[in-house]
Design a protein around this motif. Structure first.
Motif, PDB file in Angstrom:
ATOM      1  N   ALA A 109      -0.675  -2.045 -19.990  1.00 56.54           N
ATOM      2  CA  ALA A 109      -1.258  -3.381 -19.983  1.00 56.54           C
ATOM      3  C   ALA A 109      -2.487  -3.338 -19.086  1.00 56.54           C
ATOM      4  O   ALA A 109      -2.520  -2.594 -18.109  1.00 56.54           O
ATOM      5  N   PHE A 110      -3.502  -4.112 -19.412  1.00 57.30           N
ATOM      6  CA  PHE A 110      -4.704  -4.117 -18.577  1.00 57.30           C
ATOM      7  C   PHE A 110      -4.669  -5.262 -17.589  1.00 57.30           C
ATOM      8  O   PHE A 110      -4.353  -6.386 -17.934  1.00 57.30           O
ATOM      9  N   ILE A 111      -4.966  -4.942 -16.336  1.00 55.69           N
ATOM     10  CA  ILE A 111      -4.963  -5.955 -15.289  1.00 55.69           C
ATOM     11  C   ILE A 111      -6.292  -5.901 -14.531  1.00 55.69           C
ATOM     12  O   ILE A 111      -6.991  -4.901 -14.572  1.00 55.69           O
ATOM     13  N   SER A 112      -6.602  -7.003 -13.842  1.00 54.43           N
ATOM     14  CA  SER A 112      -7.865  -7.103 -13.102  1.00 54.43           C
ATOM     15  C   SER A 112      -7.645  -7.499 -11.654  1.00 54.43           C
ATOM     16  O   SER A 112      -8.047  -8.579 -11.236  1.00 54.43           O
ATOM     17  N   PRO A 113      -7.039  -6.620 -10.869  1.00 54.37           N
ATOM     18  CA  PRO A 113      -6.869  -6.983  -9.459  1.00 54.37           C
ATOM     19  C   PRO A 113      -8.184  -7.183  -8.730  1.00 54.37           C
ATOM     20  O   PRO A 113      -8.233  -7.840  -7.699  1.00 54.37           O
ATOM     21  N   LYS A 114      -9.296  -6.634  -9.281  1.00 53.24           N
ATOM     22  CA  LYS A 114     -10.587  -6.805  -8.596  1.00 53.24           C
ATOM     23  C   LYS A 114     -11.004  -8.270  -8.545  1.00 53.24           C
ATOM     24  O   LYS A 114     -11.846  -8.640  -7.732  1.00 53.24           O
ATOM     25  N   ASN A 115     -10.410  -9.100  -9.414  1.00 55.95           N
ATOM     26  CA  ASN A 115     -10.718 -10.524  -9.388  1.00 55.95           C
ATOM     27  C   ASN A 115      -9.927 -11.276  -8.323  1.00 55.95           C
ATOM     28  O   ASN A 115     -10.137 -12.464  -8.114  1.00 55.95           O
ATOM     29  N   LEU A 116      -9.009 -10.567  -7.670  1.00 61.49           N
ATOM     30  CA  LEU A 116      -8.225 -11.198  -6.612  1.00 61.49           C
ATOM     31  C   LEU A 116      -8.926 -11.020  -5.272  1.00 61.49           C
ATOM     32  O   LEU A 116      -9.621 -10.035  -5.047  1.00 61.49           O
ATOM     33  N   SER A 117      -8.703 -11.985  -4.383  1.00 60.34           N
ATOM     34  CA  SER A 117      -9.235 -11.838  -3.034  1.00 60.34           C
ATOM     35  C   SER A 117      -8.390 -10.805  -2.291  1.00 60.34           C
ATOM     36  O   SER A 117      -7.270 -10.508  -2.698  1.00 60.34           O
ATOM     37  N   PRO A 118      -8.930 -10.233  -1.180  1.00 57.68           N
ATOM     38  CA  PRO A 118      -8.123  -9.290  -0.389  1.00 57.68           C
ATOM     39  C   PRO A 118      -6.760  -9.864  -0.013  1.00 57.68           C
ATOM     40  O   PRO A 118      -5.750  -9.173  -0.051  1.00 57.68           O
ATOM     41  N   LYS A 119      -6.732 -11.158   0.306  1.00 60.26           N
ATOM     42  CA  LYS A 119      -5.466 -11.796   0.687  1.00 60.26           C
ATOM     43  C   LYS A 119      -4.524 -11.876  -0.510  1.00 60.26           C
ATOM     44  O   LYS A 119      -3.324 -11.588  -0.401  1.00 60.26           O
ATOM     45  N   GLU A 120      -5.064 -12.222  -1.668  1.00 56.93           N
ATOM     46  CA  GLU A 120      -4.227 -12.303  -2.872  1.00 56.93           C
ATOM     47  C   GLU A 120      -3.652 -10.941  -3.248  1.00 56.93           C
ATOM     48  O   GLU A 120      -2.517 -10.836  -3.713  1.00 56.93           O
ATOM     49  N   ILE A 122      -2.957  -8.425  -1.171  1.00 53.50           N
ATOM     50  CA  ILE A 122      -1.882  -8.120  -0.214  1.00 53.50           C
ATOM     51  C   ILE A 122      -0.608  -8.869  -0.589  1.00 53.50           C
ATOM     52  O   ILE A 122       0.496  -8.363  -0.457  1.00 53.50           O
ATOM     53  N   GLU A 123      -0.794 -10.120  -1.077  1.00 53.99           N
ATOM     54  CA  GLU A 123       0.380 -10.925  -1.415  1.00 53.99           C
ATOM     55  C   GLU A 123       1.016 -10.474  -2.725  1.00 53.99           C
ATOM     56  O   GLU A 123       2.211 -10.662  -2.945  1.00 53.99           O
ATOM     57  N   ARG A 124       0.225  -9.890  -3.609  1.00 53.67           N
ATOM     58  CA  ARG A 124       0.742  -9.481  -4.907  1.00 53.67           C
ATOM     59  C   ARG A 124       1.556  -8.200  -4.830  1.00 53.67           C
ATOM     60  O   ARG A 124       2.577  -8.061  -5.505  1.00 53.67           O
ATOM     61  N   TRP A 125       1.091  -7.260  -4.013  1.00 53.76           N
ATOM     62  CA  TRP A 125       1.738  -5.945  -4.007  1.00 53.76           C
ATOM     63  C   TRP A 125       3.250  -5.995  -3.776  1.00 53.76           C
ATOM     64  O   TRP A 125       3.999  -5.308  -4.489  1.00 53.76           O
ATOM     65  N   PRO A 126       3.722  -6.782  -2.797  1.00 49.52           N
ATOM     66  CA  PRO A 126       5.189  -6.789  -2.586  1.00 49.52           C
ATOM     67  C   PRO A 126       5.971  -7.337  -3.779  1.00 49.52           C
ATOM     68  O   PRO A 126       7.180  -7.164  -3.846  1.00 49.52           O
ATOM     69  N   THR A 127       5.285  -8.002  -4.711  1.00 49.02           N
ATOM     70  CA  THR A 127       5.987  -8.556  -5.877  1.00 49.02           C
ATOM     71  C   THR A 127       6.041  -7.586  -7.038  1.00 49.02           C
ATOM     72  O   THR A 127       6.757  -7.829  -8.013  1.00 49.02           O
ATOM     73  N   VAL A 128       5.259  -6.499  -6.993  1.00 44.14           N
ATOM     74  CA  VAL A 128       5.256  -5.548  -8.107  1.00 44.14           C
ATOM     75  C   VAL A 128       5.493  -4.098  -7.686  1.00 44.14           C
ATOM     76  O   VAL A 128       6.003  -3.300  -8.461  1.00 44.14           O
ATOM     77  N   TRP A 129       5.124  -3.754  -6.465  1.00 46.29           N
ATOM     78  CA  TRP A 129       5.192  -2.350  -6.069  1.00 46.29           C
ATOM     79  C   TRP A 129       6.572  -1.971  -5.534  1.00 46.29           C
ATOM     80  O   TRP A 129       7.312  -2.789  -4.998  1.00 46.29           O
ATOM     81  N   SER A 130       6.842  -0.675  -5.648  1.00 45.30           N
ATOM     82  CA  SER A 130       8.115  -0.117  -5.183  1.00 45.30           C
ATOM     83  C   SER A 130       8.021   0.264  -3.714  1.00 45.30           C
ATOM     84  O   SER A 130       6.935   0.505  -3.181  1.00 45.30           O
ATOM     85  N   LYS A 131       9.167   0.352  -3.113  1.00 44.60           N
ATOM     86  CA  LYS A 131       9.223   0.810  -1.725  1.00 44.60           C
ATOM     87  C   LYS A 131       8.937   2.314  -1.701  1.00 44.60           C
ATOM     88  O   LYS A 131       9.478   3.072  -2.504  1.00 44.60           O
ATOM     89  N   VAL A 132       8.068   2.731  -0.761  1.00 40.19           N
ATOM     90  CA  VAL A 132       7.780   4.163  -0.610  1.00 40.19           C
ATOM     91  C   VAL A 132       8.749   4.721   0.428  1.00 40.19           C
ATOM     92  O   VAL A 132       8.843   4.195   1.538  1.00 40.19           O
ATOM     93  N   VAL A 133       9.477   5.747   0.037  1.00 38.03           N
ATOM     94  CA  VAL A 133      10.501   6.305   0.952  1.00 38.03           C
ATOM     95  C   VAL A 133      10.177   7.759   1.285  1.00 38.03           C
ATOM     96  O   VAL A 133       9.349   8.383   0.635  1.00 38.03           O
TER      97      VAL A 133
END
Ligand SMILES: [Zn+2]
Length: 133
Positions: A109-120, A122-133
């Motif tokens: 799927a194509f996404i455009s995180p570049k359209n998000l602000s730095p704050k947005e 940071i807030e998005r990553w915890p909702t989609v990214w996995s924990k790095v162990v």
């Protein structure tokens, strides 16, 4: 479900543990200037974990707002993962290409995180990214 693969030269080992089979995930292809020329797309599950090593054989690259770290094999130059550390927790996603060579994966799927602000971002990553162990 546990999956493992390597970078193109085999130097870097990447493991993921996702709740669902890996072929049920749709990778996210980022449309930024860093990811497009490298044809990068990312796989993660917010309830999964990822790991990669050895980190002393990897370059850490920054781009754009500089918040994300892109992990690149210092030998074959393949980008294997992207991470961010916030509030003491590191989360990230793995490059689809690492696993696409071993498993049959869905189109991205194509996404455009570049359209998000730095704050947005940071807030998005915890909702989609996995924990790095
Ligand atoms: Zn490599």
């Amino acid at each position: 479900m546990n999956y493992s693969s390597t970078c193109d030269c085999g130097e870097i080992k990447i493991n993921v543990c996702f709740p669902l089979p890996i072929d049920e995930y749709q990778a996210r292809a980022c449309d930024c200037d860093f990811c497009v020329p490298r044809e990068l797309a990312y796989l993660s599950d917010v309830n999964g974990t990822i790991s990669f090593s050895p980190r002393n054989k990897m370059n850490q690259l920054k781009q754009g707002s500089g918040q994300a770290t892109f992990w690149q094999c210092s030998n074959c130059k393949q980008v294997v993962a992207v991470t961010n550390t916030s509030k003491g927790e590191t989360r990230g996603a793995v490059s689809k290409a690492i696993f696409a060579k071993k498993f049959s994966l869905k189109p991205s799927a194509f996404i455009s995180p570049k359209n998000l602000s730095p704050k947005e971002k940071i807030e998005r990553w915890p909702t989609v990214w996995s924990k790095v162990v």
